[in-house]
Design an enzyme around this catalytic site. Structure first.
Site, mmCIF file in Angstrom:
data_model
loop_
_atom_site.group_PDB
_atom_site.id
_atom_site.type_symbol
_atom_site.label_atom_id
_atom_site.label_comp_id
_atom_site.label_asym_id
_atom_site.label_seq_id
_atom_site.Cartn_x
_atom_site.Cartn_y
_atom_site.Cartn_z
ATOM 1 N N VAL A 1 26.620 17.302 5.522
ATOM 2 C CA VAL A 1 27.191 17.895 6.696
ATOM 3 C C VAL A 1 28.162 18.819 6.324
ATOM 4 O O VAL A 1 28.917 19.010 5.167
ATOM 5 C CB VAL A 1 28.073 16.817 7.612
ATOM 6 C CG1 VAL A 1 29.309 16.078 6.775
ATOM 7 C CG2 VAL A 1 28.529 17.260 8.636
ATOM 8 N N SER A 2 28.340 20.025 7.215
ATOM 9 C CA SER A 2 29.229 21.043 6.916
ATOM 10 C C SER A 2 30.250 20.992 8.106
ATOM 11 O O SER A 2 30.075 20.261 9.167
ATOM 12 C CB SER A 2 28.456 22.664 6.736
ATOM 13 O OG SER A 2 27.960 22.587 7.901
ATOM 14 N N LYS A 3 31.063 21.810 7.897
ATOM 15 C CA LYS A 3 32.245 22.244 8.953
ATOM 16 C C LYS A 3 31.530 22.765 10.271
ATOM 17 O O LYS A 3 31.797 22.380 11.553
ATOM 18 C CB LYS A 3 33.157 23.264 8.699
ATOM 19 C CG LYS A 3 34.151 22.690 7.664
ATOM 20 C CD LYS A 3 35.370 23.692 7.271
ATOM 21 C CE LYS A 3 36.424 23.169 6.665
ATOM 22 N NZ LYS A 3 37.574 24.143 6.292
#
Length: 205
Positions: free
Chosen positions: A10-12
């Site tokens: 997951v990324s920001k």
């Protein structure tokens, strides 16, 4: 029968909700909660320590399960290389959703795996051809003799593609690259795996 091992990232920009979606999908697919590896990407540096640990944990007969194809690869080249490496190690691969669901237990999935392997081989041959052409061009311009040049990224990639192939003669490869055998083995192992100096030269952590 091997284990199902899951990986999620997951990324920001994704937000925690995407992580929940990934985990729910992996659990529903039969992956044990303790068999899920994860990464949290932030900023420009895409840390993949979770993926590195996941890949190391995989054994022949296991199956790597991801939510979507884009969760696995940094880019197309990394994705192709990773999937090809899994195939060579006898590790299965499942993509649960997205435009390209894959399951190597099916005929279609095996076909997709074969396509990835072909793309990886194609990439290696392109690197090899470009490097040889570049070296020949440099020699034609008189860039020969004197101190041996250090290993460049292109030379390392060519060495990776060549080492481990039964038809490769190490002495000939070193001559083609303009390096010593010691320099070659400091950067790339006999099986084509990057060694510490090679990782540093390519910026691989």
């Amino acid at each position: 029968m091997g284990e199902l091992i899951g990986y999620m990232r997951v990324s920001k920009a994704d937000g925690s909700q995407v992580l929940d979606l990934q985990k729910d999908a992996l659990l529903h697919a039969g992956v044990g909660d303790q068999m899920i590896y994860e990464d949290f990407a932030s900023g420009k540096k895409d840390d993949r320590s979770g993926l590195d640990a996941c890949v190391k944990a995989l054994r022949p007969g296991d199956t790597l399960v991801v939510w979507k194809l884009d969760r696995l690869g940094r880019d197309l080249r990394h994705l192709v290389t990773t999937v090809d490496d899994l195939s060579k190690r006898g590790v299965g691969f499942r993509v649960l959703s997205g435009q390209m669901p894959i399951d190597t237990s099916s005929a279609q999935g095996k076909l997709m795996f074969g396509i990835f392997a072909s793309l990886a081989e194609f990439e290696r041959e392109l690197i090899r051809e470009r490097t040889i052409a570049g070296l020949a061009s440099a020699r034609a311009r008189g860039r020969v003799g004197g101190r041996k040049a250090t290993m460049t990224s292109a030379k390392i990639r060519l060495a990776q593609a060549s080492m481990g192939k039964p038809e490769t003669v190490v002495a000939d490869l070193c001559k083609e690259l303009g390096i010593s055998r010691q320099t070659l083995y400091r950067h790339v192992g006999p099986d084509g795996v990057l060694r510490e100096d090679g990782k540093k030269a390519l910026g691989v952590l």
